[in-house]
Enzyme design. Structure first.
Site, short mmCIF file in Angstrom:
data_model
loop_
_atom_site.label_atom_id
_atom_site.label_comp_id
_atom_site.label_asym_id
_atom_site.label_seq_id
_atom_site.Cartn_x
_atom_site.Cartn_y
_atom_site.Cartn_z
N TYR A 16 -1.99 -0.69 10.32
CA TYR A 16 -2.18 -1.10 8.83
C TYR A 16 -0.96 -0.59 8.06
O TYR A 16 -0.50 -1.36 7.52
CB TYR A 16 -3.41 -0.46 7.94
N SER A 75 0.91 -1.34 -0.27
CA SER A 75 -0.07 -0.19 0.05
C SER A 75 0.95 1.19 0.03
O SER A 75 2.08 1.36 0.35
CB SER A 75 -0.77 -0.07 1.32
#
Length: 247
Positions: A156, A142
């Site tokens: 995350y 990501s």
């Protein structure tokens, strides 16, 4: 026939990748955790177009279930050629000062440990050291790994930073064994994962801050994944494709 195993394949980037992989001649082993109807929908679309696909339930945060996932994939016609390490979770938006160890352990078990164990099982099947034919592993990281996701998802983001480091190390470890390991780093993509974090409309809220002024579509990420899986990227390993609209 070449098999592509996609974890977290019932929705979003995983589902888009499954459909594109089937269109490019792969047999698809589509892993899901809870949403069987969504997984079956993707499989049925592939079969309706003349492709080959199977849905396999497994929670990748549990080692024994990962082992079973790969054993079920072994029973399908063909050879495992590509693992797309796509499954991942996030939890409600929260500052670090409010996070619990239980939350962190859930995130890291799914987003780090699960992906590494999946890669372990893929290597056992792909590596020329073990009699395999080689293959590719594509980790879905990501843009958050670079940006940190302050005030929302630092845990995350940290898990994806770990996946970036894992991608680099593993790519060097297995490069001489016929396995290429690369990663894509999506940015703000229109998927259901934002609802999991408590803000379904997050992409629309933030898209004006992007140089391209729009969110991305899962299909745009799938195209990059399929390129990394193909022989067109034959000299790429340990590489990252940022897909963040310029962010």
């Amino acid at each position: 026939m070449k098999i592509m195993l996609i974890t977290g394949g019932s929705r979003g980037i995983g589902a888009a990748t499954a459909l594109l992989a089937a269109a490019n001649g792969y047999a698809v082993a589509l892993n899901y955790n809870k949403n069987k109807p969504a997984a079956d929908t993707v499989v049925n679309k592939i079969k309706a177009s003349g492709g080959n696909a199977i849905a396999i339930q497994a929670d990748i945060s549990v080692e024994a279930e990962v082992v079973r996932l790969f054993e079920e994939t072994d029973r399908q016609p063909g050879t495992l050629d590509c693992l797309v390490n796509n499954a991942g979770i996030l939890e409600k938006q929260m500052r670090v000062e409010n996070m619990t160890a239980d939350r962190l352990n859930r995130i890291f078990a799914a987003n780090i440990t699960g992906q590494i164990i999946c890669a372990r099982e893929a290597i056992k099947r792909m590596s020329t050291k073990h009699g395999g034919k080689g293959g590719t592993i594509i980790n879905v990281s990501s843009i958050a790994a670079r940006l940190g996701s302050p005030d929302e998802y630092v845990d995350y983001a940290a898990s994806k930073g770990a996946i970036d480091t894992f991608t680099i190390g593993l790519s060097k470890e297995v490069a001489a064994e016929g396995i290429r390991v690369n990663a894509v780093r999506p940015g703000l993509i229109y998927t259901d994962i934002h609802a999991d974090g408590g803000e379904r409309g997050r992409v629309d809220r933030l898209k004006a801050s992007l140089p391209m002024k729009r969110g991305g579509q899962p299909e745009e990420i799938a195209e990059a994944i399929l390129w990394l899986a193909s022989d067109k990227s034959s000299y790429a390993t340990g590489s990252f494709i940022d897909l963040g609209g310029g962010r």
